[in-house]
Enzyme design. Structure first.
Site, PDB file in Angstrom:
ATOM      1  N   ASN A 171     114.733 -45.020  54.744  1.00 37.31           N
ATOM      2  CA  ASN A 171     115.055 -43.594  54.818  1.00 37.31           C
ATOM      3  C   ASN A 171     115.173 -43.052  53.385  1.00 37.31           C
ATOM      4  O   ASN A 171     115.997 -43.531  52.589  1.00 37.31           O
ATOM      5  CB  ASN A 171     116.378 -43.415  55.579  1.00 37.31           C
ATOM      6  CG  ASN A 171     116.755 -41.961  55.748  1.00 37.31           C
ATOM      7  OD1 ASN A 171     116.629 -41.174  54.816  1.00 37.31           O
ATOM      8  ND2 ASN A 171     117.251 -41.606  56.916  1.00 37.31           N
ATOM      9  N   HIS A 205     114.931 -37.474  57.579  1.00 36.15           N
ATOM     10  CA  HIS A 205     115.766 -36.770  58.556  1.00 36.15           C
ATOM     11  C   HIS A 205     115.972 -35.344  58.047  1.00 36.15           C
ATOM     12  O   HIS A 205     117.026 -35.018  57.484  1.00 36.15           O
ATOM     13  CB  HIS A 205     117.103 -37.505  58.692  1.00 36.15           C
ATOM     14  CG  HIS A 205     117.956 -37.023  59.821  1.00 36.15           C
ATOM     15  ND1 HIS A 205     118.593 -37.883  60.687  1.00 36.15           N
ATOM     16  CD2 HIS A 205     118.281 -35.781  60.232  1.00 36.15           C
ATOM     17  CE1 HIS A 205     119.283 -37.183  61.577  1.00 36.15           C
ATOM     18  NE2 HIS A 205     119.117 -35.903  61.315  1.00 36.15           N
ATOM     19  N   GLU A 239     113.360 -38.094  61.962  1.00 39.82           N
ATOM     20  CA  GLU A 239     114.570 -37.999  62.784  1.00 39.82           C
ATOM     21  C   GLU A 239     115.107 -36.571  62.751  1.00 39.82           C
ATOM     22  O   GLU A 239     114.975 -35.879  61.744  1.00 39.82           O
ATOM     23  CB  GLU A 239     115.662 -38.910  62.209  1.00 39.82           C
ATOM     24  CG  GLU A 239     115.264 -40.353  62.105  1.00 39.82           C
ATOM     25  CD  GLU A 239     116.435 -41.252  61.750  1.00 39.82           C
ATOM     26  OE1 GLU A 239     116.339 -42.439  62.048  1.00 39.82           O
ATOM     27  OE2 GLU A 239     117.431 -40.767  61.183  1.00 39.82           O
ATOM     28  N   HIS A 250     118.401 -32.057  51.830  1.00 38.77           N
ATOM     29  CA  HIS A 250     117.674 -33.123  51.113  1.00 38.77           C
ATOM     30  C   HIS A 250     116.177 -33.021  51.422  1.00 38.77           C
ATOM     31  O   HIS A 250     115.440 -32.412  50.669  1.00 38.77           O
ATOM     32  CB  HIS A 250     118.283 -34.515  51.338  1.00 38.77           C
ATOM     33  CG  HIS A 250     118.748 -34.836  52.727  1.00 38.77           C
ATOM     34  ND1 HIS A 250     117.918 -34.775  53.818  1.00 38.77           N
ATOM     35  CD2 HIS A 250     119.957 -35.244  53.194  1.00 38.77           C
ATOM     36  CE1 HIS A 250     118.589 -35.140  54.887  1.00 38.77           C
ATOM     37  NE2 HIS A 250     119.848 -35.415  54.563  1.00 38.77           N
ATOM     38  N   ARG A 308     118.316 -31.109  40.584  1.00 39.04           N
ATOM     39  CA  ARG A 308     117.861 -30.443  39.363  1.00 39.04           C
ATOM     40  C   ARG A 308     116.753 -29.420  39.593  1.00 39.04           C
ATOM     41  O   ARG A 308     116.242 -28.836  38.646  1.00 39.04           O
ATOM     42  CB  ARG A 308     117.369 -31.495  38.350  1.00 39.04           C
ATOM     43  CG  ARG A 308     118.491 -32.211  37.630  1.00 39.04           C
ATOM     44  CD  ARG A 308     119.170 -31.268  36.644  1.00 39.04           C
ATOM     45  NE  ARG A 308     120.345 -31.867  36.065  1.00 39.04           N
ATOM     46  CZ  ARG A 308     120.381 -32.461  34.859  1.00 39.04           C
ATOM     47  NH1 ARG A 308     119.292 -32.551  34.139  1.00 39.04           N
ATOM     48  NH2 ARG A 308     121.504 -32.956  34.412  1.00 39.04           N
ATOM     49  N   GLY A 330     118.922 -46.140  54.663  1.00 39.26           N
ATOM     50  CA  GLY A 330     118.750 -45.245  53.527  1.00 39.26           C
ATOM     51  C   GLY A 330     119.908 -45.282  52.555  1.00 39.26           C
ATOM     52  O   GLY A 330     119.768 -45.733  51.414  1.00 39.26           O
ATOM     53  N   HIS A 368     122.150 -46.668  60.752  1.00 38.23           N
ATOM     54  CA  HIS A 368     123.297 -45.940  60.210  1.00 38.23           C
ATOM     55  C   HIS A 368     124.288 -46.917  59.580  1.00 38.23           C
ATOM     56  O   HIS A 368     124.905 -47.722  60.265  1.00 38.23           O
ATOM     57  CB  HIS A 368     124.023 -45.058  61.224  1.00 38.23           C
ATOM     58  CG  HIS A 368     124.830 -43.981  60.538  1.00 38.23           C
ATOM     59  ND1 HIS A 368     124.326 -42.720  60.281  1.00 38.23           N
ATOM     60  CD2 HIS A 368     126.053 -44.009  59.982  1.00 38.23           C
ATOM     61  CE1 HIS A 368     125.221 -42.015  59.632  1.00 38.23           C
ATOM     62  NE2 HIS A 368     126.277 -42.772  59.429  1.00 38.23           N
ATOM     63  N   ASP A 369     124.397 -46.785  58.264  1.00 36.08           N
ATOM     64  CA  ASP A 369     125.328 -47.591  57.476  1.00 36.08           C
ATOM     65  C   ASP A 369     124.996 -49.081  57.480  1.00 36.08           C
ATOM     66  O   ASP A 369     125.867 -49.901  57.186  1.00 36.08           O
ATOM     67  CB  ASP A 369     126.780 -47.379  57.918  1.00 36.08           C
ATOM     68  CG  ASP A 369     127.362 -46.085  57.361  1.00 36.08           C
ATOM     69  OD1 ASP A 369     126.761 -45.530  56.404  1.00 36.08           O
ATOM     70  OD2 ASP A 369     128.392 -45.628  57.870  1.00 36.08           O
ATOM     71  N   ARG A 371     117.095 -31.763  57.782  1.00 34.71           N
ATOM     72  CA  ARG A 371     118.177 -31.023  58.444  1.00 34.71           C
ATOM     73  C   ARG A 371     117.906 -29.534  58.309  1.00 34.71           C
ATOM     74  O   ARG A 371     117.194 -29.116  57.385  1.00 34.71           O
ATOM     75  CB  ARG A 371     119.517 -31.430  57.833  1.00 34.71           C
ATOM     76  CG  ARG A 371     119.846 -32.891  58.162  1.00 34.71           C
ATOM     77  CD  ARG A 371     121.175 -33.372  57.658  1.00 34.71           C
ATOM     78  NE  ARG A 371     121.378 -34.769  58.012  1.00 34.71           N
ATOM     79  CZ  ARG A 371     121.946 -35.189  59.148  1.00 34.71           C
ATOM     80  NH1 ARG A 371     122.396 -34.308  60.021  1.00 34.71           N
ATOM     81  NH2 ARG A 371     122.071 -36.477  59.394  1.00 34.71           N
TER      82      ARG A 371
HETATM   83  C1  LIG Z   1     120.342 -40.755  62.304  1.00 36.44           C
HETATM   84  C2  LIG Z   1     121.132 -41.444  61.309  1.00 36.44           C
HETATM   85  O1  LIG Z   1     121.656 -42.457  61.567  1.00 36.44           O
HETATM   86  C3  LIG Z   1     121.433 -40.928  59.978  1.00 36.44           C
HETATM   87  O2  LIG Z   1     121.916 -41.956  59.218  1.00 36.44           O
HETATM   88  C4  LIG Z   1     120.476 -40.151  59.217  1.00 36.44           C
HETATM   89  O3  LIG Z   1     119.162 -40.450  59.343  1.00 36.44           O
HETATM   90  C5  LIG Z   1     120.916 -40.018  57.785  1.00 36.44           C
HETATM   91  O4  LIG Z   1     121.052 -38.692  57.560  1.00 36.44           O
HETATM   92  P1  LIG Z   1     121.715 -38.156  56.204  1.00 36.44           P
HETATM   93  O5  LIG Z   1     120.940 -38.788  55.094  1.00 36.44           O
HETATM   94  O6  LIG Z   1     121.531 -36.692  56.282  1.00 36.44           O
HETATM   95  O7  LIG Z   1     123.146 -38.590  56.195  1.00 36.44           O
HETATM   96  N1  LIG Z   2     118.449 -43.813  61.357  1.00 35.71           N
HETATM   97  C1  LIG Z   2     119.314 -44.215  60.328  1.00 35.71           C
HETATM   98  C2  LIG Z   2     118.733 -43.944  59.018  1.00 35.71           C
HETATM   99  O1  LIG Z   2     117.611 -43.481  58.906  1.00 35.71           O
HETATM  100  C3  LIG Z   2     119.464 -44.252  57.792  1.00 35.71           C
HETATM  101  O2  LIG Z   2     120.831 -44.210  57.926  1.00 35.71           O
HETATM  102  P1  LIG Z   2     121.717 -44.583  56.630  1.00 35.71           P
HETATM  103  O3  LIG Z   2     121.267 -45.961  56.189  1.00 35.71           O
HETATM  104  O4  LIG Z   2     121.396 -43.563  55.582  1.00 35.71           O
HETATM  105  O5  LIG Z   2     123.123 -44.558  57.099  1.00 35.71           O
END
Ligand SMILES: CC(=O)[C@@H](O)[C@H](O)COP(=O)(O)O
Ligand SMILES: NCC(=O)COP(=O)(O)O
Length: 237
Positions: A7, A43, A70, A50, A18, A213, A190-191, A45
């Site tokens: 991600n 993702h 996403e 971002h 910047r 990510g 996620h995390d 928004r």
């Molecule tokens: C769907 C998900 O799990 C998120 O972690 C997302 O993709 C991250 O989004 P942000 O980078 O906006 O926190």
């Molecule tokens: N779908 C989760 C994602 O794309 C990344 O989540 P994170 O690692 O940024 O929490």
């Protein structure tokens, strides 16, 4: 093997700080693929804090691996995904104003809506995935929507693992077993991090893809992006 989709939201966060084009999101995505990652996730928004909608169009032209977009299927997002035609769309019930995604779908309450949206993407040959908590009822509800895959929302696992509570993986193991029996493909995200990914991969069966990510980009500050991508790939074998 479980695929790693990186991600790149945080690369766009840094760029936007910047107003120019440093770091270059497209170059970073190309490099991540060259380092071996099997996918790129974004993702976008609604506030484009971002990833910008334009980034989705530009990335589509250069991503050679699996491209995963996403987001919450509001009309602008639907139009973007249908125009860009990524490999996969992951539907996330983002609350307005939330700092990041913080819940999976209630697949029972939103079943008819999800069914319609999923059918529209599938008619356009876009694989669908929906973000769900590791809850048997929500996984069963997901199967009713016709989605190809689910993405298990892993924050509770990550938090538990950090505190040494390895049993936090158990609901994910159960959810994955049910999903597999129902014919759903299984993604997760996620995390997830270098610290917690190996145990998750070892425990959760039939894991097709993880999208990572935030932690991956933070870890790259210390180890470098190429090393970090390779470290994840080793843990996902
Ligand atoms: C769907 C998900 O799990 C998120 O972690 C997302 O993709 C991250 O989004 P942000 O980078 O906006 O926190
Ligand atoms: N779908 C989760 C994602 O794309 C990344 O989540 P994170 O690692 O940024 O929490």
């Amino acid at each position: 093997m479980t695929k790693l989709s990186v991600n790149v939201n945080k690369i766009a966060t840094l760029r936007n700080a910047r107003g120019g084009n440093v770091p270059d999101l497209l170059k970073v995505a190309t490099d991540i693929e060259a380092f071996g990652a099997q996918g790129i996730t974004i993702h976008p928004r609604p506030d484009e804090r971002h990833i910008r909608y334009r980034d989705a169009r530009d990335l589509k032209k250069i991503v050679k691996t699996e491209f995963n977009i996403e987001g919450n299927p509001i009309p602008n997002f639907m139009d973007l995904v249908l125009e860009v035609c990524p490999t996969q769309v992951t539907l996330v019930p983002d609350a307005i104003g939330a700092i990041t995604s913080n819940a999976g779908w209630d697949t029972i309450a939103h079943r008819n809506f999800l069914k319609e949206v999923i059918a529209e993407f599938q008619r356009n040959n876009i694989r669908t995935s929906i973000f769900v908590d590791p809850d048997a009822k929500m996984v069963e509800g997901a199967a009713e929507t016709g989605t190809d895959r689910i993405e298990l929302y892993t924050e509770s696992y990550a938090k538990g693992f950090e505190k040494g509570n390895r049993e936090e993986v158990n609901p994910f193991v159960q959810a994955a077993k049910i999903a597999h029996q129902l014919g759903l493909g299984i993604n997760a995200g996620h995390d997830l991090s270098l610290a917690n990914i190996k145990y998750f991969k070892e425990q959760v069966p039939n894991l097709l893809e993880v999208s990572i990510g935030h932690a991956l980009i933070c870890e790259s500050l210390y180890y470098g992006l190429e090393n970090v991508v390779k470290m994840y790939l080793n843990r996902l074998l």
